[in-house]
Design a protein around this motif. Structure first.
Motif, short mmCIF file in Angstrom:
data_model
loop_
_atom_site.label_atom_id
_atom_site.label_comp_id
_atom_site.label_asym_id
_atom_site.label_seq_id
_atom_site.Cartn_x
_atom_site.Cartn_y
_atom_site.Cartn_z
N TRP A 41 0.82 -1.21 0.00
CA TRP A 41 0.00 0.00 0.00
C TRP A 41 0.85 1.26 0.00
CZ3 TRP A 41 -4.40 1.18 -1.70
CH2 TRP A 41 -5.02 2.38 -1.34
N GLY A 42 1.97 1.26 0.68
CA GLY A 42 2.88 2.40 0.61
C GLY A 42 3.80 2.27 -0.59
N PRO A 43 4.06 3.35 -1.32
CA PRO A 43 4.98 3.28 -2.46
C PRO A 43 6.40 3.03 -1.99
CG PRO A 43 4.42 5.55 -2.00
CD PRO A 43 3.55 4.72 -1.10
N PRO A 44 7.32 2.66 -2.89
CA PRO A 44 8.71 2.44 -2.49
C PRO A 44 9.26 3.64 -1.73
CG PRO A 44 8.38 1.75 -4.76
CD PRO A 44 7.11 2.43 -4.33
N GLY A 45 9.92 3.35 -0.60
CA GLY A 45 10.43 4.41 0.24
C GLY A 45 9.47 4.91 1.29
N TRP A 46 8.19 4.48 1.20
CA TRP A 46 7.17 4.85 2.17
C TRP A 46 6.36 3.61 2.56
CZ3 TRP A 46 6.01 9.71 4.30
CH2 TRP A 46 6.73 10.79 3.78
N PRO A 47 6.99 2.57 3.10
CA PRO A 47 6.24 1.34 3.41
C PRO A 47 5.15 1.61 4.45
CG PRO A 47 8.40 1.32 4.44
CD PRO A 47 8.41 2.48 3.50
N ALA A 48 4.04 0.88 4.29
CA ALA A 48 2.88 1.08 5.15
C ALA A 48 2.86 0.07 6.29
CB ALA A 48 1.59 0.95 4.34
N THR A 49 2.29 0.49 7.41
CA THR A 49 2.02 -0.39 8.53
C THR A 49 0.59 -0.15 8.98
OG1 THR A 49 4.31 -0.34 9.30
CG2 THR A 49 2.65 -1.04 10.89
N PHE A 50 -0.23 -1.21 9.02
CA PHE A 50 -1.61 -1.09 9.48
C PHE A 50 -1.65 -1.47 10.95
CE2 PHE A 50 -2.45 -0.77 5.06
CZ PHE A 50 -3.70 -0.17 4.94
N ALA A 51 -1.93 -0.47 11.79
CA ALA A 51 -1.96 -0.70 13.24
C ALA A 51 -3.27 -1.35 13.67
CB ALA A 51 -1.78 0.62 13.97
N SER A 52 -4.34 -1.12 12.92
CA SER A 52 -5.63 -1.73 13.22
C SER A 52 -6.39 -1.94 11.93
CB SER A 52 -6.44 -0.86 14.19
OG SER A 52 -6.73 0.40 13.62
N PHE A 53 -7.31 -2.90 11.92
CA PHE A 53 -8.04 -3.21 10.69
C PHE A 53 -9.35 -3.89 11.07
CE2 PHE A 53 -8.83 -5.16 6.54
CZ PHE A 53 -8.37 -4.16 5.67
N ALA A 54 -10.37 -3.11 11.38
CA ALA A 54 -11.69 -3.63 11.74
C ALA A 54 -12.52 -3.72 10.47
CB ALA A 54 -12.36 -2.73 12.77
N PHE A 55 -12.41 -4.85 9.78
CA PHE A 55 -13.02 -4.99 8.46
C PHE A 55 -14.50 -5.37 8.59
CE2 PHE A 55 -13.41 -7.36 4.28
CZ PHE A 55 -13.43 -6.20 3.52
N GLU A 56 -15.31 -4.34 8.78
CA GLU A 56 -16.76 -4.47 8.88
C GLU A 56 -17.36 -3.10 8.59
OE1 GLU A 56 -17.23 -5.81 12.84
OE2 GLU A 56 -16.91 -3.82 13.74
N VAL A 57 -18.60 -3.09 8.12
CA VAL A 57 -19.23 -1.81 7.83
C VAL A 57 -19.29 -0.98 9.11
CG1 VAL A 57 -21.34 -0.67 7.08
CG2 VAL A 57 -20.55 -2.75 5.92
N GLY A 58 -18.77 0.24 9.03
CA GLY A 58 -18.67 1.09 10.20
C GLY A 58 -17.34 0.96 10.93
N GLY A 59 -16.58 -0.07 10.61
CA GLY A 59 -15.27 -0.26 11.22
C GLY A 59 -14.22 0.65 10.60
#
Length: 325
Positions: free
Chosen positions: A42-60
């Motif tokens: 998800w982050g482009p080269p040089g800007w790697p992404a870290t997902f600290a939370s991921f509540a995969f539900e409507v409203g999450g």
């Protein structure tokens, strides 16, 4: 490259990215809904992404951050508006601060992700909707087209798996633009050991030598952010060449995953580069990725013309044989 187009429409206030992949739509769905896989691209080269939370539900909500080579952090948040598994989902993407609060003056964007079957695999259609022309222009000025293209083009390695993507291909070079190249090499060994091989002076002296006939003469490092390092080599008796070395500063250290440092050829007025090293392990193998930022295309081409990539391949083979074997 997977991305086939990225187009903005000032009248419709949209930016649309289309990318094609040689896998089924369900596989594509999986990488976008699993945060551990998602953060690999998800982050482009040089800007790697870290997902600290991921509540995969409507409203999450999902919260992520992207860290540059200099340690600058850009944070974002997704609010899930709709989920239609495995065909797509919809979010509001916002720029947020360290507390997860929306940053005043920055646009919030509605984004849709659609995954469709094609004759050769699947297609991603990602549409971003803006509330105003100012919001669209702000995001475009931040490099959204280039950044999203580079990010999604990293998906091949995630979709295929490391061994299928890279094993047996040796050290691979990609020229990303005038200032950036990406070098990758799959090492058949655990990340912890590959990391040690890159930072332990005794291990480095065994493999980080380039072509045969050279030896490492010194390796001094203050292994912390802001710490300085110096490393040098000289030819063995009977080998032609002049001693040389590099020095620089560690800008970012996230052991055992990432190290960013400047690199300058000792004793010269050559400009420094920024070297962003990252390691990712999957199924007992480690993908070594080195993103190098040059001051300009001329410097980039001059360095690559020295045979740097070939020397790195000889060193990596030596690592596998001496350190990991």
């Amino acid at each position: 490259m997977p991305v086939t187009s990225v187009e903005s429409d000032a009248e419709a206030l949209t930016m649309t990215l289309v990318a094609d992949f040689p896998v089924g739509a369900e596989r594509l769905w999986t990488v976008f809904t699993d945060p551990r896989q998602l953060e690999r691209f998800w982050g482009p080269p040089g800007w790697p992404a870290t997902f600290a939370s991921f509540a995969f539900e409507v409203g999450g909500r999902a919260r992520y951050s992207m860290t540059s080579a200099s340690g600058e952090i850009a944070r974002g948040s997704w609010e899930f508006l709709g989920i239609d598994a495995p065909r797509g989902f919809e979010v509001v993407d916002s720029f947020v601060d360290e507390d997860g609060e929306a940053i005043p003056g920055m646009p919030a964007m509605r984004m849709t992700f659609a995954f469709d079957e094609t004759e050769g695999g699947s297609r991603l259609t990602n549409v971003t909707y803006f509330d105003s022309l100012e919001g669209l222009e702000t995001v475009l000025a931040m490099g959204a087209v280039e950044g999203s293209t580079l990010a999604i083009n990293q998906l091949d390695a995630v979709l295929q798996g490391l061994r299928e993507f890279a094993q047996g291909k040796g050290t691979q070079l990609e020229i990303l633009d005038d200032q950036h190249v990406r070098i990758t090499r799959l090492i058949d060994g655990p990340r912890e050991l590959v990391w040690r091989a890159h930072v332990d002076p005794e291990l480095m002296r065994q493999w980080m030598l380039g072509p045969d006939g050279w030896r490492m003469t010194h390796r001094e490092v203050d292994r912390r952010e802001g710490g300085a390092y110096r490393i040098g080599w000289e030819p063995e008796p009977g080998t032609e060449g002049e001693p040389f070395g590099f020095d620089g500063e560690i800008l970012l250290l996230d052991e055992p995953r990432r190290m960013v440092q400047t690199e300058h050829m000792t004793g010269t007025d050559y400009p420094s580069t920024i070297n962003d090293l990252s390691l990712y392990e999957e199924d007992g193998a480690t993908l070594v990725t080195l993103l190098i930022e040059y001051p300009d295309a001329e410097t980039r081409d001059a360095v690559l013309a020295t045979g740097m990539v070939e020397g790195m391949e000889q060193s990596f083979r030596r690592m596998e044989r001496v350190v990991l074997g």
